[in-house]
Design a protein around this motif. Structure first.
Motif, PDB file in Angstrom:
ATOM      1  N   VAL A  33      21.278  26.787 -82.395  1.00  0.00           N
ATOM      2  CA  VAL A  33      21.081  25.391 -82.791  1.00  0.00           C
ATOM      3  C   VAL A  33      22.429  24.678 -82.877  1.00  0.00           C
ATOM      4  O   VAL A  33      22.590  23.550 -82.388  1.00  0.00           O
ATOM      5  CB  VAL A  33      20.332  25.310 -84.135  1.00  0.00           C
ATOM      6  CG1 VAL A  33      20.253  23.867 -84.617  1.00  0.00           C
ATOM      7  CG2 VAL A  33      18.932  25.893 -84.010  1.00  0.00           C
ATOM      8  N   ILE A  36      23.748  23.780 -79.416  1.00  0.00           N
ATOM      9  CA  ILE A  36      23.105  22.585 -78.861  1.00  0.00           C
ATOM     10  C   ILE A  36      23.695  21.329 -79.488  1.00  0.00           C
ATOM     11  O   ILE A  36      24.049  20.372 -78.792  1.00  0.00           O
ATOM     12  CB  ILE A  36      21.581  22.641 -79.098  1.00  0.00           C
ATOM     13  CG1 ILE A  36      20.941  23.755 -78.267  1.00  0.00           C
ATOM     14  CG2 ILE A  36      20.927  21.296 -78.750  1.00  0.00           C
ATOM     15  CD1 ILE A  36      19.476  23.972 -78.567  1.00  0.00           C
ATOM     16  N   ASP A  55       6.148  23.109 -82.470  1.00  0.00           N
ATOM     17  CA  ASP A  55       7.529  22.988 -82.042  1.00  0.00           C
ATOM     18  C   ASP A  55       8.437  23.630 -83.084  1.00  0.00           C
ATOM     19  O   ASP A  55       7.979  24.213 -84.054  1.00  0.00           O
ATOM     20  CB  ASP A  55       7.898  21.513 -81.841  1.00  0.00           C
ATOM     21  CG  ASP A  55       6.981  20.823 -80.840  1.00  0.00           C
ATOM     22  OD1 ASP A  55       6.585  21.481 -79.871  1.00  0.00           O
ATOM     23  OD2 ASP A  55       6.669  19.633 -81.034  1.00  0.00           O
ATOM     24  N   LEU A  70      16.564  17.546 -85.254  1.00  0.00           N
ATOM     25  CA  LEU A  70      16.599  18.167 -83.936  1.00  0.00           C
ATOM     26  C   LEU A  70      15.232  18.770 -83.659  1.00  0.00           C
ATOM     27  O   LEU A  70      14.756  19.619 -84.409  1.00  0.00           O
ATOM     28  CB  LEU A  70      17.669  19.253 -83.871  1.00  0.00           C
ATOM     29  CG  LEU A  70      17.888  19.860 -82.476  1.00  0.00           C
ATOM     30  CD1 LEU A  70      18.635  18.865 -81.583  1.00  0.00           C
ATOM     31  CD2 LEU A  70      18.648  21.175 -82.552  1.00  0.00           C
ATOM     32  N   LYS A  71      14.600  18.311 -82.577  1.00  0.00           N
ATOM     33  CA  LYS A  71      13.266  18.798 -82.222  1.00  0.00           C
ATOM     34  C   LYS A  71      13.362  19.591 -80.933  1.00  0.00           C
ATOM     35  O   LYS A  71      13.802  19.076 -79.899  1.00  0.00           O
ATOM     36  CB  LYS A  71      12.301  17.619 -82.049  1.00  0.00           C
ATOM     37  CG  LYS A  71      10.901  18.042 -81.604  1.00  0.00           C
ATOM     38  CD  LYS A  71       9.958  16.854 -81.502  1.00  0.00           C
ATOM     39  CE  LYS A  71       9.412  16.476 -82.838  1.00  0.00           C
ATOM     40  NZ  LYS A  71       8.508  17.474 -83.411  1.00  0.00           N
ATOM     41  N   VAL A  72      12.926  20.855 -80.985  1.00  0.00           N
ATOM     42  CA  VAL A  72      12.883  21.733 -79.815  1.00  0.00           C
ATOM     43  C   VAL A  72      11.406  21.950 -79.478  1.00  0.00           C
ATOM     44  O   VAL A  72      10.671  22.558 -80.253  1.00  0.00           O
ATOM     45  CB  VAL A  72      13.578  23.075 -80.088  1.00  0.00           C
ATOM     46  CG1 VAL A  72      13.610  23.936 -78.813  1.00  0.00           C
ATOM     47  CG2 VAL A  72      14.993  22.850 -80.605  1.00  0.00           C
ATOM     48  N   GLU A 113      16.818  12.912 -73.494  1.00  0.00           N
ATOM     49  CA  GLU A 113      16.352  14.295 -73.549  1.00  0.00           C
ATOM     50  C   GLU A 113      17.357  15.235 -72.885  1.00  0.00           C
ATOM     51  O   GLU A 113      18.100  14.828 -71.994  1.00  0.00           O
ATOM     52  CB  GLU A 113      15.004  14.452 -72.826  1.00  0.00           C
ATOM     53  CG  GLU A 113      13.875  13.628 -73.392  1.00  0.00           C
ATOM     54  CD  GLU A 113      12.600  13.761 -72.583  1.00  0.00           C
ATOM     55  OE1 GLU A 113      11.572  13.248 -73.028  1.00  0.00           O
ATOM     56  OE2 GLU A 113      12.650  14.387 -71.482  1.00  0.00           O
ATOM     57  N   SER A 124      12.949  24.643 -72.995  1.00  0.00           N
ATOM     58  CA  SER A 124      12.369  23.698 -73.955  1.00  0.00           C
ATOM     59  C   SER A 124      13.161  22.402 -73.937  1.00  0.00           C
ATOM     60  O   SER A 124      14.401  22.418 -73.896  1.00  0.00           O
ATOM     61  CB  SER A 124      12.376  24.270 -75.372  1.00  0.00           C
ATOM     62  OG  SER A 124      11.442  25.321 -75.513  1.00  0.00           O
ATOM     63  N   VAL A 126      14.831  19.311 -75.618  1.00  0.00           N
ATOM     64  CA  VAL A 126      15.454  19.073 -76.914  1.00  0.00           C
ATOM     65  C   VAL A 126      15.698  17.581 -77.083  1.00  0.00           C
ATOM     66  O   VAL A 126      16.166  16.913 -76.162  1.00  0.00           O
ATOM     67  CB  VAL A 126      16.791  19.831 -77.021  1.00  0.00           C
ATOM     68  CG1 VAL A 126      17.494  19.496 -78.335  1.00  0.00           C
ATOM     69  CG2 VAL A 126      16.570  21.332 -76.902  1.00  0.00           C
TER      70      VAL A 126
END
Length: 360
Positions: A33, A36, A55, A70-72, A113, A124, A126
């Motif tokens: 994480v 990223i 998710d 943060l959305k994965v 994105e 995935s 992000v």
């Protein structure tokens, strides 16, 4: 782990054989994480994992003082659907900038994105979003003023989404209650005979009286999950909405489904079984008027949403027992609501809604 920029016109080469409902959420270490955040967004900070069904979401307390999310996404979700959700958020920001919804935080390269290739898990999408603060609605005391403001907020959201683009690929979501009859193969998850019978009766009514009408109703992109866990209010004023969360269930479907879905979570004890729901519908109708034809299906759609919640949550809880508590968080209230509104008939409910909205 390799971080790649998302080409918005490129669909994933990864086979999408698994459904999102039947797929585990992405699994990332804190180091992954952090990588990223630093490489894609130029952010460092403290990472807090948030509970999520499909998710993987992280609350980031950035060193620069910002709070972001943060959305994965689930690897089983097609890229086109993720992009559909992203574009809808961008459309809301354009159409109604004051609505309290998450805003897309662009990457260092200005993109909405990015794609993360997770070892052994595929790819995935992000996204980084602004973090909304407030008290979750389900923890607050309900009131007519609160229902009024929540309904008006949903009406504004639907107006803002009225011109949002539909998905570029077929998108059939089991949480879209126009698909309620397709849940019959999952009904074995309802082991209580009374619940099973009640659900079957609702689905029978849906097929006979609702499905034929839905074909002629106006359609648009909707939030589709306006429940008390996805709404934040001000801690010092629980009637004021400060956040609308979780746009992962958005679909292009009849508009009235958004109203019915929200109403399923507004049922409360009162002199009339539909009193609190009626308050909500009247407030919504005042801001974004419903048609007479839409009024004919609101009540059975509310019932269908409650049954959909019971079936899907019980089905998923059996498959993912470690996440059982989170998955079943709405089951008890859904059962109680289904029993309460089941005390009146479809025709009586329709007449009640028409009268309180001055449509008689």
């Amino acid at each position: 782990m390799k971080i790649e920029q998302q080409d918005p016109m490129m669909s994933s080469a990864m086979p999408r054989t698994a459904t999102v409902l039947d797929s585990s959420a992405p699994n990332l270490s804190d180091d992954e994480v952090s990588q990223i955040l630093q490489e894609v967004y130029g952010i460092e900070g403290r990472i807090s994992l948030l509970t999520s069904e499909r998710d993987r979401n992280y609350h980031i307390h950035a060193r620069d003082g910002r709070d972001v999310l943060l959305k994965v996404t689930n690897a089983a979700e097609p890229r086109e659907i993720t992009r559909f959700q992203t574009d809808a958020l961008l459309e809301i920001a354009r159409a109604d900038p004051s609505l309290p919804v998450p805003r897309i935080v662009p990457t260092l390269g200005g993109e909405a994105e990015h794609v993360a290739r997770l070892p052994g898990q595929g790819e995935s999408v992000v996204r980084l979003l602004t973090y909304l603060h407030g008290e979750p609605l389900h923890r607050t005391e309900r009131s007519p003023a609160q229902r009024h403001n929540i309904a008006r907020c949903l009406a504004r959201l639907d107006i803002a989404l009225a011109h949002a683009a539909a998905p570029t690929i077929p998108h059939e979501l089991q949480w879209d209650i126009r698909n309620a009859p397709k849940l019959r193969p999952m009904m074995d998850a309802l082991t209580d005979p009374a619940q099973h019978a009640a659900a079957e009766a609702v689905l029978d009514t849906f097929e006979q009286h609702v499905a034929p009408v839905l074909q002629s109703l106006r359609r648009q992109v909707i939030h589709n999950d306006f429940n008390p866990h996805n709404i934040l209010v001000a801690p010092d004023d629980p009637t004021r909405v400060t956040g609308i969360l979780d746009f992962g269930d958005m679909v292009f479907t009849p508009l009235v489904i958004d109203v019915a879905t929200a109403c399923a979570y507004q049922v409360a004890a009162a002199d009339h079984p539909l009193h609190t729901v009626g308050e909500f519908i009247a407030a919504y109708h005042g801001a974004n008027p419903l048609t007479r034809e839409e009024f004919t299906v609101i009540f059975p759609l509310i019932q269908a949403r409650l049954v959909t919640t019971l079936i899907i949550t019980n089905w998923r809880a059996r498959r993912y027992p470690a996440n059982r508590t989170y998955i079943l968080r709405n089951t008890g209230p859904s059962l109680a609501a289904l029993e309460q509104i089941g005390r009146i008939g479809r025709a009586e409910a329709e007449d009640y809604f028409l009268r309180i909205c001055d449509m008689r």
